[in-house]
Design a protein around this motif. Sequence first.
Motif, PDB file in Angstrom:
ATOM      1  N   GLY A 254       0.802  -1.214   0.000  1.00  0.00           N
ATOM      2  CA  GLY A 254       0.000   0.000   0.000  1.00  0.00           C
ATOM      3  C   GLY A 254       0.831   1.259   0.000  1.00  0.00           C
ATOM      4  N   THR A 255       1.968   1.266   0.676  1.00  0.00           N
ATOM      5  CA  THR A 255       2.810   2.451   0.744  1.00  0.00           C
ATOM      6  C   THR A 255       3.686   2.563  -0.498  1.00  0.00           C
ATOM      7  OG1 THR A 255       4.466   1.156   1.921  1.00  0.00           O
ATOM      8  CG2 THR A 255       2.899   2.356   3.256  1.00  0.00           C
ATOM      9  N   SER A 256       4.363   3.690  -0.634  1.00  0.00           N
ATOM     10  CA  SER A 256       5.323   3.856  -1.726  1.00  0.00           C
ATOM     11  C   SER A 256       6.570   3.055  -1.406  1.00  0.00           C
ATOM     12  CB  SER A 256       5.689   5.335  -1.888  1.00  0.00           C
ATOM     13  OG  SER A 256       4.588   6.073  -2.352  1.00  0.00           O
ATOM     14  N   THR A 257       6.972   2.187  -2.305  1.00  0.00           N
ATOM     15  CA  THR A 257       8.192   1.402  -2.112  1.00  0.00           C
ATOM     16  C   THR A 257       9.336   2.110  -2.817  1.00  0.00           C
ATOM     17  OG1 THR A 257       6.947  -0.660  -1.993  1.00  0.00           O
ATOM     18  CG2 THR A 257       9.307  -0.821  -2.480  1.00  0.00           C
ATOM     19  N   ILE A 258      10.325   2.482  -2.050  1.00  0.00           N
ATOM     20  CA  ILE A 258      11.453   3.232  -2.573  1.00  0.00           C
ATOM     21  C   ILE A 258      12.654   2.306  -2.651  1.00  0.00           C
ATOM     22  CG2 ILE A 258      12.889   5.278  -2.232  1.00  0.00           C
ATOM     23  CD1 ILE A 258      10.664   6.279  -0.312  1.00  0.00           C
ATOM     24  N   THR A 259      13.195   2.114  -3.829  1.00  0.00           N
ATOM     25  CA  THR A 259      14.346   1.242  -4.017  1.00  0.00           C
ATOM     26  C   THR A 259      15.459   2.013  -4.716  1.00  0.00           C
ATOM     27  OG1 THR A 259      13.646   0.435  -6.184  1.00  0.00           O
ATOM     28  CG2 THR A 259      12.801  -0.725  -4.260  1.00  0.00           C
ATOM     29  N   SER A 260      16.628   1.340  -4.790  1.00  0.00           N
ATOM     30  CA  SER A 260      17.766   1.967  -5.467  1.00  0.00           C
ATOM     31  C   SER A 260      17.673   1.789  -6.966  1.00  0.00           C
ATOM     32  CB  SER A 260      19.082   1.354  -4.961  1.00  0.00           C
ATOM     33  OG  SER A 260      19.071  -0.056  -5.155  1.00  0.00           O
ATOM     34  N   SER A 261      16.652   1.090  -7.453  1.00  0.00           N
ATOM     35  CA  SER A 261      16.388   0.919  -8.882  1.00  0.00           C
ATOM     36  C   SER A 261      17.595   0.394  -9.653  1.00  0.00           C
ATOM     37  CB  SER A 261      15.934   2.267  -9.493  1.00  0.00           C
ATOM     38  OG  SER A 261      14.794   2.744  -8.837  1.00  0.00           O
ATOM     39  N   GLY A 262      18.314  -0.550  -9.045  1.00  0.00           N
ATOM     40  CA  GLY A 262      19.431  -1.181  -9.733  1.00  0.00           C
ATOM     41  C   GLY A 262      20.692  -0.354  -9.783  1.00  0.00           C
ATOM     42  N   ILE A 263      20.706   0.780  -9.103  1.00  0.00           N
ATOM     43  CA  ILE A 263      21.919   1.601  -9.104  1.00  0.00           C
ATOM     44  C   ILE A 263      22.994   0.898  -8.292  1.00  0.00           C
ATOM     45  CG2 ILE A 263      22.917   3.801  -8.388  1.00  0.00           C
ATOM     46  CD1 ILE A 263      20.179   5.039  -8.698  1.00  0.00           C
ATOM     47  N   THR A 264      24.174   0.770  -8.855  1.00  0.00           N
ATOM     48  CA  THR A 264      25.277   0.139  -8.141  1.00  0.00           C
ATOM     49  C   THR A 264      26.422   1.125  -7.984  1.00  0.00           C
ATOM     50  OG1 THR A 264      26.225  -0.709 -10.196  1.00  0.00           O
ATOM     51  CG2 THR A 264      24.717  -2.160  -8.996  1.00  0.00           C
ATOM     52  N   SER A 265      27.158   0.934  -6.921  1.00  0.00           N
ATOM     53  CA  SER A 265      28.311   1.788  -6.644  1.00  0.00           C
ATOM     54  C   SER A 265      29.524   1.232  -7.374  1.00  0.00           C
ATOM     55  CB  SER A 265      28.581   1.843  -5.139  1.00  0.00           C
ATOM     56  OG  SER A 265      29.868   2.334  -4.879  1.00  0.00           O
ATOM     57  N   ALA A 266      30.150   2.055  -8.202  1.00  0.00           N
ATOM     58  CA  ALA A 266      31.335   1.614  -8.943  1.00  0.00           C
ATOM     59  C   ALA A 266      32.476   1.291  -7.982  1.00  0.00           C
ATOM     60  CB  ALA A 266      31.762   2.702  -9.928  1.00  0.00           C
ATOM     61  N   VAL A 267      32.594   2.078  -6.929  1.00  0.00           N
ATOM     62  CA  VAL A 267      33.652   1.843  -5.952  1.00  0.00           C
ATOM     63  C   VAL A 267      33.457   0.492  -5.291  1.00  0.00           C
ATOM     64  CG1 VAL A 267      34.646   2.628  -3.770  1.00  0.00           C
ATOM     65  CG2 VAL A 267      34.037   4.288  -5.533  1.00  0.00           C
ATOM     66  N   ARG A 268      32.213   0.206  -4.895  1.00  0.00           N
ATOM     67  CA  ARG A 268      31.936  -1.078  -4.267  1.00  0.00           C
ATOM     68  C   ARG A 268      32.177  -2.229  -5.237  1.00  0.00           C
ATOM     69  NH1 ARG A 268      26.635  -0.579  -0.295  1.00  0.00           N
ATOM     70  NH2 ARG A 268      27.481   1.026   1.084  1.00  0.00           N
ATOM     71  N   SER A 269      31.806  -2.041  -6.478  1.00  0.00           N
ATOM     72  CA  SER A 269      32.017  -3.086  -7.481  1.00  0.00           C
ATOM     73  C   SER A 269      33.498  -3.388  -7.642  1.00  0.00           C
ATOM     74  CB  SER A 269      31.426  -2.655  -8.827  1.00  0.00           C
ATOM     75  OG  SER A 269      30.023  -2.508  -8.726  1.00  0.00           O
ATOM     76  N   ASN A 270      34.317  -2.351  -7.631  1.00  0.00           N
ATOM     77  CA  ASN A 270      35.760  -2.548  -7.782  1.00  0.00           C
ATOM     78  C   ASN A 270      36.380  -3.240  -6.577  1.00  0.00           C
ATOM     79  OD1 ASN A 270      35.748  -1.284 -10.275  1.00  0.00           O
ATOM     80  ND2 ASN A 270      36.174   0.747  -9.414  1.00  0.00           N
ATOM     81  N   LEU A 271      35.761  -3.098  -5.426  1.00  0.00           N
ATOM     82  CA  LEU A 271      36.291  -3.721  -4.205  1.00  0.00           C
ATOM     83  C   LEU A 271      35.954  -5.204  -4.115  1.00  0.00           C
ATOM     84  CD1 LEU A 271      35.530  -0.924  -1.595  1.00  0.00           C
ATOM     85  CD2 LEU A 271      37.783  -1.613  -2.427  1.00  0.00           C
ATOM     86  N   ILE A 272      35.023  -5.649  -4.925  1.00  0.00           N
ATOM     87  CA  ILE A 272      34.606  -7.054  -4.869  1.00  0.00           C
ATOM     88  C   ILE A 272      35.763  -7.985  -5.200  1.00  0.00           C
ATOM     89  CG2 ILE A 272      33.161  -8.800  -5.997  1.00  0.00           C
ATOM     90  CD1 ILE A 272      30.981  -6.673  -6.222  1.00  0.00           C
ATOM     91  N   GLN A 273      36.492  -7.701  -6.279  1.00  0.00           N
ATOM     92  CA  GLN A 273      37.612  -8.546  -6.676  1.00  0.00           C
ATOM     93  C   GLN A 273      38.707  -8.547  -5.620  1.00  0.00           C
ATOM     94  OE1 GLN A 273      37.628 -10.538  -9.478  1.00  0.00           O
ATOM     95  NE2 GLN A 273      39.407 -11.416  -8.463  1.00  0.00           N
ATOM     96  N   GLN A 274      38.951  -7.386  -5.059  1.00  0.00           N
ATOM     97  CA  GLN A 274      39.952  -7.284  -3.987  1.00  0.00           C
ATOM     98  C   GLN A 274      39.562  -8.159  -2.802  1.00  0.00           C
ATOM     99  OE1 GLN A 274      41.157  -3.266  -2.857  1.00  0.00           O
ATOM    100  NE2 GLN A 274      41.254  -3.881  -0.723  1.00  0.00           N
ATOM    101  N   PHE A 275      38.300  -8.102  -2.437  1.00  0.00           N
ATOM    102  CA  PHE A 275      37.805  -8.905  -1.312  1.00  0.00           C
ATOM    103  C   PHE A 275      37.956 -10.395  -1.612  1.00  0.00           C
ATOM    104  CE2 PHE A 275      34.586 -11.192   1.088  1.00  0.00           C
ATOM    105  CZ  PHE A 275      34.605 -10.587   2.332  1.00  0.00           C
ATOM    106  N   ASN A 276      37.547 -10.810  -2.799  1.00  0.00           N
ATOM    107  CA  ASN A 276      37.609 -12.236  -3.153  1.00  0.00           C
ATOM    108  C   ASN A 276      39.041 -12.732  -3.274  1.00  0.00           C
ATOM    109  OD1 ASN A 276      34.822 -12.545  -3.170  1.00  0.00           O
ATOM    110  ND2 ASN A 276      34.624 -12.067  -5.342  1.00  0.00           N
TER     111      ASN A 276
END
Length: 440
Positions: A254-276
Amino acid sequence: MAISLSSAVRNSVATLQSTAAAAQATQFKLATGKKVNTAVDSPVNYFTAASLNDRSSQLKGLLDGISNGIQTVQAASKGIDGVTKLVTSLQSTVKQAQADAAQNRPTKAGTALATATEAAVTSKSLKDIALDKKLASADAVATAATASSPGDIGIDTSASPQAAISITVGSTTYEADFAVANATVRDLVNEINKSGLATAFVDEKGQLNVKGTGSEAVDFGFGVGADAAAARTAAGTGGGNTAIGFSALDAAVGTSTITSSGITSAVRSNLIQQFNDLRTQIDELAKDSGYNGVNLLAGDKVSIQFNEKTGKNQSKLEIQGTTLSATNLGINQAGNTQLAGSVNFQNDSDLESATKALTGALTSLKSLASTFGANLSVAQTRQDFTKDLAGVLSAGADNLVNADSNEEAANLLALQTRQQLSQTALSMASQGDQAILRLF
């Protein structure tokens, strides 16, 4: 033909022979350094010393095994130190991801609450006009702002004197109600900002914006009612969303659902490989922490023997290793999406869970290091004890059979002196027999 010796000569010869034998025995003791060289010399001392030396040799033979065991534990301890550093690096990577969060927040903007016409009449910005507008309206019709009036958004105060907001993020819901009379859009913004789950602001276009404080979807609802309970019920279904420009409703909640609409952080994406990559190195480092074919971080077991006995009388320390890996430490792989058994680097909640998992991993590593450290302390203590005990046994054996060089040297000197005296006595004894030669 037998030769007859006088009694004096015979006694002197016997004394010389006894002295020579004693001197020879003393010289042998000095040469060997032992007063007991065979069982004939002293059966008790000889066999007791042999037993003590035998046990000392056996204990010294165990020192190599103890040393290998110690090195194995130390190799595992070094491995734990290395893994701890890698986990600390993983924590830093997650903190970097958490620091880059602004563009990843779910945000929704409603329709404009102010118009260019109002801006021209009031000489104010669309933002200020929208913030100053009242929520309440006497006739349930929105009123435009003028030079003398802030205007309103058209909520009927006669039927609904109470307003409320409802904000849900995950399993957490925040509700608050307030009186509509004299309340403005600014007051509504302030109420939303009190929630801690979302923030609100009016942009330069005069639009009300609601933004989640985390990356998870936000269900936002505004409503009015005759009392606080009715207002909260209306907010739970987003009954008043259209009045503040939020017209899109989620059919499920019933309420407005507010999402990030698929927006991803480039910085976070780049850190994924480093983490793995760091995560992979945990497994590799643990595999390389063995010594002489035994790796306590690969689940192997080492047994360190401390005495020469067997069976139930044998003293030993058995150290059971553990299989150390990123998975066993609870450290999951990182990714850009929500998958089972992985960390979604775009989701704040997942990053927070990853932080807790890494903290737990460090606690596990400290516990494992403490266990190995205690075992290492025992092994090193027994190593020192075994060395000292072997030395005590050898010293005890030496005390039983070793000769006192000073004493034996003094004895030899005394025997040599007596030998010279005995030779003089023999010469004097033979003079009686030589006297008869003067008759011829």
